[in-house]
Design a protein around this motif. Structure first.
Motif, mmCIF file in Angstrom:
data_model
loop_
_atom_site.group_PDB
_atom_site.id
_atom_site.type_symbol
_atom_site.label_atom_id
_atom_site.label_comp_id
_atom_site.label_asym_id
_atom_site.label_seq_id
_atom_site.Cartn_x
_atom_site.Cartn_y
_atom_site.Cartn_z
ATOM 1 N N ALA A 1 0.821 -1.186 0.010
ATOM 2 C CA ALA A 1 -0.004 0.072 -0.173
ATOM 3 C C ALA A 1 0.827 1.234 0.068
ATOM 4 C CB ALA A 1 -0.987 0.321 1.328
ATOM 5 N N GLY A 2 1.952 1.017 0.348
ATOM 6 C CA GLY A 2 3.029 2.294 0.201
ATOM 7 C C GLY A 2 2.965 3.217 1.502
ATOM 8 N N ASN A 3 2.325 2.472 2.497
ATOM 9 C CA ASN A 3 1.947 3.346 3.741
ATOM 10 C C ASN A 3 2.759 2.849 4.923
ATOM 11 O OD1 ASN A 3 0.813 4.941 5.695
ATOM 12 N ND2 ASN A 3 -1.305 4.793 5.256
ATOM 13 N N LEU A 4 3.790 2.933 5.070
ATOM 14 C CA LEU A 4 4.502 2.432 6.229
ATOM 15 C C LEU A 4 4.054 2.785 7.597
ATOM 16 C CD1 LEU A 4 8.203 1.815 4.948
ATOM 17 C CD2 LEU A 4 6.403 0.296 5.041
ATOM 18 N N SER A 5 3.423 4.018 7.663
ATOM 19 C CA SER A 5 2.772 4.441 9.017
ATOM 20 C C SER A 5 1.687 3.512 9.419
ATOM 21 C CB SER A 5 2.661 5.986 8.955
ATOM 22 O OG SER A 5 1.446 6.106 7.965
ATOM 23 N N ALA A 6 0.990 2.935 8.384
ATOM 24 C CA ALA A 6 -0.166 2.295 8.597
ATOM 25 C C ALA A 6 0.367 0.926 9.235
ATOM 26 C CB ALA A 6 -0.785 1.698 7.351
ATOM 27 N N LEU A 7 1.584 0.519 9.169
ATOM 28 C CA LEU A 7 2.030 -0.658 9.767
ATOM 29 C C LEU A 7 1.989 -0.377 11.406
ATOM 30 C CD1 LEU A 7 3.445 -3.493 9.616
ATOM 31 C CD2 LEU A 7 5.723 -2.222 9.664
ATOM 32 N N LEU A 8 2.297 0.879 11.794
ATOM 33 C CA LEU A 8 2.259 0.986 13.378
ATOM 34 C C LEU A 8 0.780 0.688 13.823
ATOM 35 C CD1 LEU A 8 3.815 1.895 15.813
ATOM 36 C CD2 LEU A 8 3.212 4.289 15.152
ATOM 37 N N TYR A 9 -0.162 1.351 13.317
ATOM 38 C CA TYR A 9 -1.330 1.145 13.543
ATOM 39 C C TYR A 9 -1.928 -0.056 13.382
ATOM 40 C CZ TYR A 9 -1.006 6.442 13.564
ATOM 41 O OH TYR A 9 -0.708 7.664 13.834
ATOM 42 N N SER A 10 -1.790 -0.757 12.339
ATOM 43 C CA SER A 10 -2.342 -1.915 11.861
ATOM 44 C C SER A 10 -1.861 -3.030 12.690
ATOM 45 C CB SER A 10 -2.283 -2.139 10.254
ATOM 46 O OG SER A 10 -3.008 -3.443 10.028
ATOM 47 N N PHE A 11 -0.611 -3.098 13.027
ATOM 48 C CA PHE A 11 0.248 -3.997 13.833
ATOM 49 C C PHE A 11 -0.286 -3.889 15.242
ATOM 50 C CE2 PHE A 11 3.846 -6.280 15.540
ATOM 51 C CZ PHE A 11 3.449 -7.450 15.275
ATOM 52 N N THR A 12 -0.106 -2.921 15.595
ATOM 53 C CA THR A 12 -0.341 -2.812 17.259
ATOM 54 C C THR A 12 -1.721 -3.162 17.571
ATOM 55 O OG1 THR A 12 -0.665 -0.313 17.015
ATOM 56 C CG2 THR A 12 1.483 -1.056 17.832
ATOM 57 N N GLY A 13 -2.944 -2.663 16.576
ATOM 58 C CA GLY A 13 -4.140 -3.212 16.793
ATOM 59 C C GLY A 13 -4.656 -4.465 16.889
ATOM 60 N N GLY A 14 -3.636 -4.937 15.562
ATOM 61 C CA GLY A 14 -3.930 -6.366 15.505
ATOM 62 C C GLY A 14 -3.306 -7.241 16.420
ATOM 63 N N VAL A 15 -2.185 -6.714 17.183
ATOM 64 C CA VAL A 15 -1.640 -7.582 18.049
ATOM 65 C C VAL A 15 -2.599 -7.781 19.489
ATOM 66 C CG1 VAL A 15 0.156 -7.661 19.785
ATOM 67 C CG2 VAL A 15 0.674 -7.435 17.316
ATOM 68 N N VAL A 16 -3.072 -6.695 19.736
ATOM 69 C CA VAL A 16 -3.928 -6.394 21.068
ATOM 70 C C VAL A 16 -5.038 -7.348 20.543
ATOM 71 C CG1 VAL A 16 -5.406 -4.913 22.180
ATOM 72 C CG2 VAL A 16 -3.008 -4.408 21.700
ATOM 73 N N SER A 17 -5.783 -7.027 19.357
ATOM 74 C CA SER A 17 -7.068 -7.845 19.178
ATOM 75 C C SER A 17 -6.934 -9.394 19.198
ATOM 76 C CB SER A 17 -7.790 -7.563 17.908
ATOM 77 O OG SER A 17 -6.936 -7.584 16.659
ATOM 78 N N ALA B 1 -18.967 -12.930 19.581
ATOM 79 C CA ALA B 1 -18.755 -12.079 20.530
ATOM 80 C C ALA B 1 -17.347 -11.964 20.609
ATOM 81 C CB ALA B 1 -19.069 -12.961 21.799
ATOM 82 N N VAL B 2 -16.180 -12.996 20.283
ATOM 83 C CA VAL B 2 -14.823 -12.922 20.318
ATOM 84 C C VAL B 2 -14.768 -11.832 19.405
ATOM 85 C CG1 VAL B 2 -12.745 -14.165 19.825
ATOM 86 C CG2 VAL B 2 -14.448 -15.257 21.048
ATOM 87 N N SER B 3 -15.079 -12.143 17.964
ATOM 88 C CA SER B 3 -15.113 -11.131 17.062
ATOM 89 C C SER B 3 -14.998 -9.682 17.057
ATOM 90 C CB SER B 3 -15.436 -11.728 15.839
ATOM 91 O OG SER B 3 -15.119 -10.744 14.747
ATOM 92 N N VAL B 4 -16.098 -9.384 17.959
ATOM 93 C CA VAL B 4 -16.728 -8.081 18.178
ATOM 94 C C VAL B 4 -15.794 -7.480 19.275
ATOM 95 C CG1 VAL B 4 -18.687 -6.826 19.575
ATOM 96 C CG2 VAL B 4 -19.258 -8.369 17.472
ATOM 97 N N ALA B 5 -15.371 -8.172 20.263
ATOM 98 C CA ALA B 5 -14.614 -7.794 21.345
ATOM 99 C C ALA B 5 -12.907 -7.420 20.819
ATOM 100 C CB ALA B 5 -14.394 -8.909 22.484
ATOM 101 N N ALA B 6 -12.606 -8.209 20.062
ATOM 102 C CA ALA B 6 -11.332 -7.961 19.222
ATOM 103 C C ALA B 6 -11.543 -6.734 18.448
ATOM 104 C CB ALA B 6 -10.945 -9.244 18.220
ATOM 105 N N ALA B 7 -12.528 -6.661 17.523
ATOM 106 C CA ALA B 7 -12.645 -5.693 16.716
ATOM 107 C C ALA B 7 -12.720 -4.152 17.374
ATOM 108 C CB ALA B 7 -13.963 -5.434 15.904
ATOM 109 N N VAL B 8 -13.556 -3.954 18.631
ATOM 110 C CA VAL B 8 -13.681 -2.905 19.379
ATOM 111 C C VAL B 8 -12.269 -2.711 20.161
ATOM 112 C CG1 VAL B 8 -14.769 -1.958 21.566
ATOM 113 C CG2 VAL B 8 -16.014 -3.153 19.929
#
Length: 173
Positions: free
Chosen positions: A75-91, A110-117
């Motif tokens: 995507a050519g957006n390395l700053s998205a890595l910070l947001y996507s990866f940290t959010g992904g790791v927590v979820s 329910a698991v999916s909703v909790a993870a997405a929030v």
């Protein structure tokens, strides 16, 4: 859930899940955001969630890691890595804990909703920390609502996939 052994079949399935996740990430990146800036459904998470259900948290994190790194590069957006990866790791951590401790007492939805929030809230916290603007905390209720909606979509699609594809085809024997 299977043992931690690695077979050619498991590698092939994880590669397929990673590829599908990356394709979904790229397609979703081309679409306009939902309701507020940056908000997406997160449909690429279907495939790391599927890896968690099929195998274990280790494989789910591998799919997540590969998708976020490759997605940021493509995507050519390395700053998205910070947001996507940290959010992904927590979820994914929350999903792993819920799947391995209280599932099936709570549903996949329910698991999916909790993870997405938590994914959305984590990304917002990272943004606040980087910008120093606490005004962005005002997005939290909207991000929680979008998380409920997107988590429901991801959980629902994951259930449909598992109903349509026999898991014994994907798992080791």
């Amino acid at each position: 859930m299977t043992s931690n052994t690695t077979t050619a079949k498991k590698i092939a399935v994880l590669s397929l899940l990673t590829g599908l996740s990356l394709i979904m990430f790229i397609i979703e990146n081309l679409l306009p955001p939902l309701f507020i800036p940056g908000a997406k459904l997160g449909l690429s998470n279907i495939f790391s969630f599927a890896a968690l259900i099929l195998y274990s948290p280790v494989e789910a994190f591998l799919v997540l890691f590969a998708r976020t790194v490759l997605g940021a590069v493509f995507a050519g957006n390395l700053s998205a890595l910070l947001y996507s990866f940290t959010g992904g790791v927590v979820s994914m951590a929350v999903s792993s804990i819920l799947v391995y401790t209280v599932y099936p007492k709570i549903s996949v939805m329910a698991v999916s909703v909790a993870a997405a929030v938590l994914h959305n809230i984590t990304q917002n916290i990272i943004f606040v920390l980087l910008t120093g603007s606490t005004l962005l905390f005002g997005y939290m209720p909207y991000l929680a609502l979008i998380g409920i909606f997107s988590g429901g979509a991801v959980g629902g699609i994951t259930l449909v996939i598992f109903k349509g594809i026999p898991t014994k085809l994907l798992m080791e024997v």
